[in-house]
Design an enzyme around this catalytic site. Structure first.
Site, PDB file in Angstrom:
ATOM      1  N   HIS A 131       0.847  -1.193   0.000  1.00  0.00           N
ATOM      2  CA  HIS A 131       0.000   0.000   0.000  1.00  0.00           C
ATOM      3  C   HIS A 131       0.880   1.240   0.000  1.00  0.00           C
ATOM      4  O   HIS A 131       2.068   1.162   0.322  1.00  0.00           O
ATOM      5  CB  HIS A 131      -0.881   0.003   1.255  1.00  0.00           C
ATOM      6  CG  HIS A 131      -0.097  -0.306   2.505  1.00  0.00           C
ATOM      7  ND1 HIS A 131      -0.005  -1.580   3.035  1.00  0.00           N
ATOM      8  CD2 HIS A 131       0.674   0.482   3.295  1.00  0.00           C
ATOM      9  CE1 HIS A 131       0.768  -1.551   4.108  1.00  0.00           C
ATOM     10  NE2 HIS A 131       1.205  -0.316   4.285  1.00  0.00           N
ATOM     11  N   ASP A 198      -4.494   0.038  -0.720  1.00  0.00           N
ATOM     12  CA  ASP A 198      -3.723  -1.057  -1.331  1.00  0.00           C
ATOM     13  C   ASP A 198      -3.408  -0.757  -2.791  1.00  0.00           C
ATOM     14  O   ASP A 198      -4.284  -0.316  -3.544  1.00  0.00           O
ATOM     15  CB  ASP A 198      -4.527  -2.364  -1.275  1.00  0.00           C
ATOM     16  CG  ASP A 198      -4.276  -3.121   0.011  1.00  0.00           C
ATOM     17  OD1 ASP A 198      -4.333  -2.490   1.077  1.00  0.00           O
ATOM     18  OD2 ASP A 198      -4.019  -4.343  -0.055  1.00  0.00           O
ATOM     19  N   ASP A 228       7.286  -6.311   3.553  1.00  0.00           N
ATOM     20  CA  ASP A 228       6.160  -6.050   4.445  1.00  0.00           C
ATOM     21  C   ASP A 228       4.879  -6.708   3.911  1.00  0.00           C
ATOM     22  O   ASP A 228       4.613  -6.671   2.709  1.00  0.00           O
ATOM     23  CB  ASP A 228       5.976  -4.522   4.521  1.00  0.00           C
ATOM     24  CG  ASP A 228       4.928  -4.093   5.528  1.00  0.00           C
ATOM     25  OD1 ASP A 228       5.106  -4.396   6.716  1.00  0.00           O
ATOM     26  OD2 ASP A 228       3.936  -3.450   5.119  1.00  0.00           O
ATOM     27  N   GLU A 235      -2.300 -11.208  -2.724  1.00  0.00           N
ATOM     28  CA  GLU A 235      -3.687 -11.680  -2.762  1.00  0.00           C
ATOM     29  C   GLU A 235      -4.429 -10.954  -3.886  1.00  0.00           C
ATOM     30  O   GLU A 235      -4.018  -9.897  -4.356  1.00  0.00           O
ATOM     31  CB  GLU A 235      -4.385 -11.411  -1.423  1.00  0.00           C
ATOM     32  CG  GLU A 235      -4.724  -9.949  -1.192  1.00  0.00           C
ATOM     33  CD  GLU A 235      -5.374  -9.696   0.162  1.00  0.00           C
ATOM     34  OE1 GLU A 235      -5.642 -10.650   0.894  1.00  0.00           O
ATOM     35  OE2 GLU A 235      -5.601  -8.516   0.476  1.00  0.00           O
ATOM     36  N   GLU A 270       7.642 -10.954   5.761  1.00  0.00           N
ATOM     37  CA  GLU A 270       6.711 -10.874   6.885  1.00  0.00           C
ATOM     38  C   GLU A 270       5.427 -11.575   6.445  1.00  0.00           C
ATOM     39  O   GLU A 270       4.596 -10.983   5.762  1.00  0.00           O
ATOM     40  CB  GLU A 270       6.419  -9.420   7.244  1.00  0.00           C
ATOM     41  CG  GLU A 270       5.594  -9.312   8.516  1.00  0.00           C
ATOM     42  CD  GLU A 270       4.556  -8.203   8.535  1.00  0.00           C
ATOM     43  OE1 GLU A 270       3.992  -7.958   9.599  1.00  0.00           O
ATOM     44  OE2 GLU A 270       4.283  -7.597   7.482  1.00  0.00           O
TER      45      GLU A 270
HETATM   46  C1  NOJ Z   1       3.430  -4.684   9.032  1.00  0.00           C
HETATM   47  C2  NOJ Z   1       4.281  -3.804   9.853  1.00  0.00           C
HETATM   48  O1  NOJ Z   1       5.122  -4.574  10.652  1.00  0.00           O
HETATM   49  C3  NOJ Z   1       3.352  -2.929  10.661  1.00  0.00           C
HETATM   50  O2  NOJ Z   1       4.047  -2.181  11.600  1.00  0.00           O
HETATM   51  C4  NOJ Z   1       2.569  -2.067   9.720  1.00  0.00           C
HETATM   52  O3  NOJ Z   1       1.601  -1.319  10.427  1.00  0.00           O
HETATM   53  C5  NOJ Z   1       1.856  -2.894   8.668  1.00  0.00           C
HETATM   54  N1  NOJ Z   1       2.681  -3.915   8.097  1.00  0.00           N
HETATM   55  C6  NOJ Z   1       1.350  -2.025   7.551  1.00  0.00           C
HETATM   56  O4  NOJ Z   1       2.426  -1.679   6.715  1.00  0.00           O
END
Ligand code: NOJ
Ligand code: CA
Length: 563
Positions: A131, A198, A228, A235, A270
């Protein structure tokens, strides 16, 4: 004849020399740098302020590089540092190609990269491409309506979708995943906050732009990215938000692109996914992301810390064992977010809440706890030490979070996850030596975790401090790469409180023992060698008939080399 004999011998000698050269030229088993790295996560704005404006910056970070190098860190992970309105601590970007002016100039950034490289440290950065900020020029343009060249860069619907109240990543705070845009009078999709629309990855222009962003930063010297929100990038946006389809081929494409720019560059994902889904993300034959955070083990690690029940952690380790060759888990205790306990059962989660975050104000998003590690472990030094020892003795690459090496606390007055993002505590001078002026976010200046009690300066000269222990653990971990690279087994003994793991590579066998109980625990270990050398104390323990009788103190831990 003699000539032929000599020539024959010479040929053999050349052949042998050649093959031994060839053997020498074989890469060492730890050549895959990320599999034996020690990663340190920090946000530039809370690390060190160099120009007395109360905000950490790249020059401040440069001043502290020797500290990090001395600690033994090999990789720095920088939280987002690009221009941002900062409504989600930088995870809302307005310019992917810039440096947030609050943190310094592009020149300061380049100098930092140079200085890190000088010390042999690699740097990876957060890549936040699911995003943008709603203030990004692309989104500002897209809002103008269907004729905007950026309209299709985001995901729109003319009418409010029926499932607009589903699929929020921040339940309790975020109300919906589709928000009405008053300019275009249509709805846009956002998995996260409403100010984080997004990007639409089914648009090839978005994919092409994300590749440009990747190429740009790799050419600035990064060794890879902490990617991230991975599942949400791949998706099908806005469709079936509870069980969306994922396009793993997009990850393969990103990986290919990354390696086009830098052979050694990596993706550290992540993706808090179930164990059986992990290999979709690592990719068949390891063609996807090289690394992922092991969220599954993380949650069970805390469950075991909270309850002393070993089996859930052992099972989690076993369930995440099989990953493609070359892939690696990144292990961590706490990160910059709430600890997400969403993969545990309600009963398990309740037990962790009760032990580590009983107040409603300590919990967040109906799934986690917004506290730092030390308060979660009751600031018990022996328990903290044991948890850290195990972090470094898990199969995978350890990731530390700034401040956890000294046992920093949290500030629950700050909203949501900001509680665990207070300025680094360097000294007992005003503002914790972080700045000479009041910081943009308060330092912790009261109670058990007051910067006058918990800071780097006092711990570096204290042989019993957490900082001293962390430094030792990092050194040991580097000296025994079998932990990151070798084969491992968890001893199937019935001793209850002791987690016993054996790591073996072609160089050695290491045995680690961790006691999760607040009392002494004993076990008889089956042991392959003749002597166990305790790598902390240097003490030798004889092995008799393939067995050793061990007694470990409360929350005690040992690393043994099997001789
Ligand atoms: C994951 C990050 O670790 C978090 O801190 C963040 O708010 C969200 N992604 C959105 O980017
Ligand atoms: Ca500053």
């Amino acid at each position: 004849m003699r000539f032929y004999y000599r020539a024959y011998v010479a040929c053999i000698a050349i052949y042998l020399a050649g093959s031994s050269l060839l053997l020498c030229a074989q890469p060492a088993p730890d050549y895959v740098w990320y599999r034996n790295a020690v990663v340190y996560a920090l946000d530039v704005d809370t690390f060190k302020d160099s120009n007395a404006d109360g905000i950490g910056d790249f020059q401040g970070l440069i001043q502290q590089l020797d500290y990090l190098h001395g600690l033994g860190i090999t990789v720095l992970w920088l939280s987002p540092f690009q221009p941002t309105p900062d409504r989600d601590d930088g995870y809302d970007i307005t310019d992917y190609y810039g440096v947030d002016p609050r943190l310094g100039t592009p020149g300061d950034f380049a100098e930092f990269m140079f200085q890190a490289r000088q010390r042999g440290m690699r740097v990876i950065m957060d890549l936040v491409i699911n995003h943008t900020s709603d203030e990004h020029p692309w989104f500002r343009s897209a809002r103008q309506g269907k004729h905007s060249p950026y309209r299709q860069w985001y995901v729109w619907r003319d009418n409010r979708p029926a499932d607009a109240g589903k699929g929020m990543v921040f339940p309790g705070v975020q109300k919906e995943t589709w928000t009405f845009d008053s300019v275009s009078t249509t709805y846009y999709f956002h998995r996260f906050y409403d100010f984080q629309p997004d990007l639409n990855y089914s648009n090839p222009q978005v994919e092409a732009e994300s590749k440009r962003i990747i190429g740009y930063w790799l050419n600035q010297g990064f060794s890879g990215f902490r990617l991230d929100a991975v599942p949400f990038i791949i998706e099908e946006d806005g469709k079936n938000v509870d069980r969306p389809e994922h396009r793993f081929d997009q990850l393969v494409a990103i990986r290919r692109h990354i390696q086009l720019h830098g052979q050694e560059a990596i993706l550290l994902g992540e993706a808090n996914v179930a164990p059986e889904e992990s290999n979709d993300y690592f990719g068949k034959d390891g063609v996807g992301m090289q690394m992922m955070f092991n969220f599954f083990v993380n949650q069970h690690f805390f469950y075991t810390l909270a309850t002393g029940e070993l089996q859930p952690l052992v099972r989690a380790l076993e369930q995440t064992r099989d990953i493609p060759e070359g892939a690696q888990w990144a292990n961590f205790l706490r990160n910059h977010d709430e600890i997400d306990l969403g993969r545990l059962t309600t009963r398990q989660r309740e037990k962790i809440y009760a032990a580590m975050g009983p107040d409603k104000n300590m919990q967040l998003y109906d799934r986690g706890i917004r506290r730092r590690l030390a308060p979660m472990l009751g600031n018990n030094p022996q328990r903290l030490a044991m948890a850290y020892s195990l972090l470094f003795a898990l199969p995978g690459t350890p990731v530390l979070r700034y401040g956890d090496e000294i046992g920093m606390g949290d500030d629950l007055r700050l909203k949501e996850r900001l509680s665990v993002r207070t300025p680094m505590q360097w000294t007992d001078a005003p503002y914790a030596g972080f700045s000479t002026t009041a910081p943009f976010r308060p330092v912790i200046d009261a109670g058990e975790y007051d910067y006058r009690k918990i800071n780097v300066a006092s711990q570096r000269t204290d042989p019993a401090s957490l900082l001293t222990l962390t430094t030792k653990l990092i050194r040991l971990r580097k000296e025994h790469p079998a932990i990151g690279l070798g084969k491992w087994i968890i001893s199937d003994h019935k001793a209850g409180d002791l987690l016993i793991t054996q790591f073996t590579d072609e160089r050695e066998t290491i045995l680690t023992v961790h006691n999760f109980a607040p009392n002494r625990a004993s076990a008889e270990l089956a042991c392959p060698g003749q002597v166990l050398t305790d790598l902390f104390s240097g003490e030798d323990i004889p092995v008799k008939n393939g067995k050793v009788q061990l007694t470990v103190k409360e929350y005690g831990y040992h690393w043994f080399q099997v001789r």
